[in-house]
Design a protein around this motif. Structure first.
Motif, short mmCIF file in Angstrom:
data_model
loop_
_atom_site.label_atom_id
_atom_site.label_comp_id
_atom_site.label_asym_id
_atom_site.label_seq_id
_atom_site.Cartn_x
_atom_site.Cartn_y
_atom_site.Cartn_z
N CYS A 138 -3.88 91.14 103.85
CA CYS A 138 -3.76 90.49 102.54
C CYS A 138 -4.05 91.48 101.42
CB CYS A 138 -4.70 89.29 102.44
SG CYS A 138 -4.20 87.88 103.46
N GLY A 139 -5.04 92.33 101.63
CA GLY A 139 -5.38 93.32 100.62
C GLY A 139 -4.25 94.29 100.38
N ARG A 140 -3.63 94.76 101.44
CA ARG A 140 -2.50 95.69 101.28
C ARG A 140 -1.31 95.02 100.59
NH1 ARG A 140 -1.35 99.08 106.70
NH2 ARG A 140 0.14 99.96 105.22
N SER A 141 -1.00 93.82 101.02
CA SER A 141 0.16 93.12 100.45
C SER A 141 -0.06 92.77 98.98
CB SER A 141 0.44 91.85 101.25
OG SER A 141 0.72 92.15 102.60
N LEU A 142 -1.23 92.24 98.66
CA LEU A 142 -1.50 91.83 97.28
C LEU A 142 -1.65 93.04 96.36
CD1 LEU A 142 -3.89 88.80 97.85
CD2 LEU A 142 -1.47 88.77 97.18
N SER A 143 -2.11 94.16 96.89
CA SER A 143 -2.18 95.38 96.07
C SER A 143 -0.78 95.85 95.69
CB SER A 143 -2.91 96.49 96.84
OG SER A 143 -4.26 96.15 97.07
N ARG A 144 0.15 95.72 96.63
CA ARG A 144 1.54 96.10 96.31
C ARG A 144 2.13 95.13 95.30
NH1 ARG A 144 4.86 97.80 94.20
NH2 ARG A 144 6.80 98.86 94.83
N VAL A 145 1.80 93.85 95.43
CA VAL A 145 2.27 92.87 94.44
C VAL A 145 1.69 93.19 93.07
CG1 VAL A 145 2.22 90.44 93.78
CG2 VAL A 145 2.58 91.06 96.17
N MET A 146 0.42 93.58 93.03
CA MET A 146 -0.21 93.94 91.76
C MET A 146 0.50 95.15 91.13
SD MET A 146 -2.70 93.06 89.67
CE MET A 146 -4.16 92.37 90.46
N LEU A 147 0.86 96.13 91.94
CA LEU A 147 1.61 97.27 91.42
C LEU A 147 2.95 96.83 90.85
CD1 LEU A 147 0.89 99.94 94.20
CD2 LEU A 147 0.20 100.09 91.81
N PHE A 148 3.59 95.89 91.51
CA PHE A 148 4.86 95.35 91.02
C PHE A 148 4.66 94.68 89.66
CE2 PHE A 148 8.31 92.33 90.60
CZ PHE A 148 9.41 93.03 91.08
N VAL A 149 3.58 93.93 89.54
CA VAL A 149 3.28 93.25 88.28
C VAL A 149 3.06 94.27 87.16
CG1 VAL A 149 1.57 91.81 87.09
CG2 VAL A 149 2.33 91.20 89.39
N LEU A 150 2.47 95.41 87.49
CA LEU A 150 2.21 96.46 86.50
C LEU A 150 3.45 97.27 86.16
CD1 LEU A 150 -1.26 97.81 87.71
CD2 LEU A 150 -0.79 96.30 85.78
N GLY A 151 4.58 96.96 86.80
CA GLY A 151 5.82 97.66 86.48
C GLY A 151 6.22 98.73 87.47
N PHE A 152 5.45 98.91 88.55
CA PHE A 152 5.81 99.89 89.57
C PHE A 152 6.69 99.20 90.61
CE2 PHE A 152 1.90 101.41 87.66
CZ PHE A 152 2.14 102.76 87.49
N TYR A 153 7.94 98.98 90.22
CA TYR A 153 8.85 98.21 91.07
C TYR A 153 9.30 99.01 92.29
CZ TYR A 153 9.03 95.81 86.58
OH TYR A 153 8.68 95.19 85.40
N TRP A 154 9.49 100.32 92.12
CA TRP A 154 9.89 101.19 93.22
C TRP A 154 8.90 102.34 93.31
CZ3 TRP A 154 13.23 99.77 89.25
CH2 TRP A 154 14.16 98.80 89.58
N ILE A 155 8.45 102.64 94.51
CA ILE A 155 7.55 103.77 94.74
C ILE A 155 8.24 104.73 95.70
CG2 ILE A 155 5.32 104.51 95.65
CD1 ILE A 155 4.15 101.88 94.80
N SER A 156 8.49 105.93 95.23
CA SER A 156 9.16 106.94 96.05
C SER A 156 8.15 107.66 96.93
CB SER A 156 9.88 107.94 95.14
OG SER A 156 10.38 109.04 95.89
N GLU A 157 8.34 107.61 98.23
CA GLU A 157 7.45 108.29 99.18
C GLU A 157 8.23 109.33 99.97
OE1 GLU A 157 4.98 105.93 101.61
OE2 GLU A 157 4.23 104.66 99.99
N THR A 158 7.71 110.55 99.98
CA THR A 158 8.35 111.66 100.67
C THR A 158 7.40 112.23 101.71
OG1 THR A 158 9.60 112.22 98.68
CG2 THR A 158 9.49 113.89 100.41
N HIS A 159 7.87 112.38 102.92
CA HIS A 159 7.09 113.02 103.98
C HIS A 159 7.56 114.47 104.08
CE1 HIS A 159 5.28 109.28 105.68
NE2 HIS A 159 6.33 108.75 105.07
N ARG A 160 6.69 115.38 103.68
CA ARG A 160 7.10 116.78 103.57
C ARG A 160 6.40 117.64 104.62
NH1 ARG A 160 6.94 119.01 97.65
NH2 ARG A 160 8.52 117.37 97.54
N VAL A 161 7.18 118.56 105.20
CA VAL A 161 6.64 119.54 106.13
C VAL A 161 6.43 120.84 105.35
CG1 VAL A 161 7.03 120.87 108.22
CG2 VAL A 161 7.82 118.51 108.09
#
Length: 408
Positions: A138-161
């Motif tokens: 619940c904490g992980r899911s609601l934290s992502r919802v909170m980010l969405f509410v703050l305007g962070f609709y898309w988060i780009s994640e890159t796994h770099r070597v």
């Protein structure tokens, strides 16, 4: 809940921080001496200050201290957002916070918090079973919802070597280790904004190092205990910090060896920057000699930078001013229709034997790797210089008053 991990190494070093730490029964002021060229002179212009303290300079449309002259278009957008977007986001955000608090309260009922021996530390992060799983998910899911509410609709994640000599270290040094030991003991990240906390909660729900006062904040206090935060007192004696160092080191070791233990999330810079620089790392995160997972956060922006740095208001008492600045920054952030966050994930970094024997070397090598892969500029200034810069912008060049200020 901005967490600023101090240099908890027991060996004397040249600290960047100027925290008032004294030995038991001693009246000696052990603050480090700063270079004379760190202090601004009355004749220095804003441009000269920005060049000297580049890691803390805001370069968005709101200007230095967030008090720049805004164009008409920006004023119109800000006004529209204040009467439409901000009220909605505040109501939804507070609803999410209250809802998650109730989840934590219900699922920790009749549970005894874990307490560290001889330390004023308690948490629910070591609570096992399905109740812990509900709190984490619940904490992980609601934290992502909170980010969405703050305007962070898309988060780009890159796994770099890494394309450096460290590549073999991050990939091959752990080949002979057991499957259980493959888990890192801590996540290491640069620190840009309080938004960092929400992202890390949504990604891995780790334990942080936080001010002890956080545990007493309504709603947030219980949530911090469910995260398993390690609490520190800003004006504690050296003996107290030694105890906290032991707690952090044990937590990192435990997370490395036990998959069910909460992983630690540490910001070794000890303070925030504008996101383009990487400050010297403190060694507290590397004393456990365990592998770490480096993470790099960037906040691309066009109008307002989410970086929690150099935002201020009118001259007032330090405590009121700190509160005012935080509210002002949050309002500006809420007024942005879209905010952006980019994350670069590096492979687990396994220390060599030489790095295990020398935490400072371990910290410096991880820092160089993160700077290289994140295109960050390495800076040799720290929290002391940040306070001096902020004081200069507010017209206060008095060294004693600057060095005795508490952290925000």
């Amino acid at each position: 809940m901005e967490s600023e991990l101090k240099d908890l190494n027991s060996k004397p070093a040249k600290p960047q921080s100027v925290e008032p730490i004294h030995e038991e029964g001693s009246t000696k002021d052990d603050r480090p001496l700063l270079k004379s060229d760190s202090f601004p002179t009355p004749s220095e212009s804003i441009e000269e200050l920005e060049k000297k303290f580049a890691a803390y300079v805001r370069r968005d449309a709101y200007g230095t201290m967030g008090c720049g002259e805004l164009p008409t278009k920006e004023k119109v957008l800000l006004g529209l957002a204040l009467i439409t977007l901000v009220p909605i986001r505040v109501v939804v955000g507070m609803t999410i916070l209250l809802f998650y608090y109730l989840i934590c309260r219900i699922f920790t009922l009749f549970s005894t918090p874990n307490r560290e021996d001889d330390q004023d530390q308690e948490d629910y992060a070591h609570m096992g079973g399905w109740r812990r799983a509900v709190i984490v998910q619940c904490g992980r899911s609601l934290s992502r919802v909170m980010l969405f509410v703050l305007g962070f609709y898309w988060i780009s994640e890159t796994h770099r070597v890494p394309h450096t000599e460290s590549k073999s270290r991050t990939e091959n040094d752990g080949r002979g280790q057991s499957e259980e030991a493959e888990r890192p003991g801590a996540i290491i990240s640069n620190h840009v904004s309080y938004v960092d906390i929400l992202y890390h909660m949504s990604s891995s729900f780790p334990s942080f190092v936080a001010k002890r006062s956080v545990a007493r904040i309504p709603l947030v206090g219980l949530i911090s205990k469910c995260l398993g935060c390690v609490y520190v007192q800003r004006e504690s004696k050296a003996s107290d910090f030694k105890g906290v160092a032991g707690v952090v080191t044990e937590r990192v070791k435990e997370a490395h060896q036990n998959k069910s233990a909460p992983i630690m999330m540490l910001f070794p810079e000890g303070t925030t920057t504008n996101g383009d620089y990487l400050l010297p790392f403190k060694t507290g995160a590397f004393l456990a000699k365990a592998p770490v997972l480096p993470l790099i956060l960037r906040y691309p922006y066009q109008r307002f930078s989410p970086a929690w740095d150099s935002i201020s208001g009118v001259r007032m008492s330090l405590q009121i001013k700190s509160c005012f600045c935080k509210v002002r920054h949050v309002i500006f952030l809420l007024c942005q229709f879209v905010n952006h966050l980019e994350v670069v994930r590096l492979p687990i970094y396994y220390p060599t034997q030489q790095e295990k024997d020398d935490p400072k070397l371990y910290a410096n090598n991880v820092r160089r790797l993160m700077a290289s892969e994140g295109n960050l500029v390495m800076s040799d200034i720290g929290l002391a210089e940040k306070r001096i810069y902020h004081a200069a912008l507010n017209g206060n060049n008095s060294l004693p008053s600057v060095l005795h200020q508490k952290d925000d």
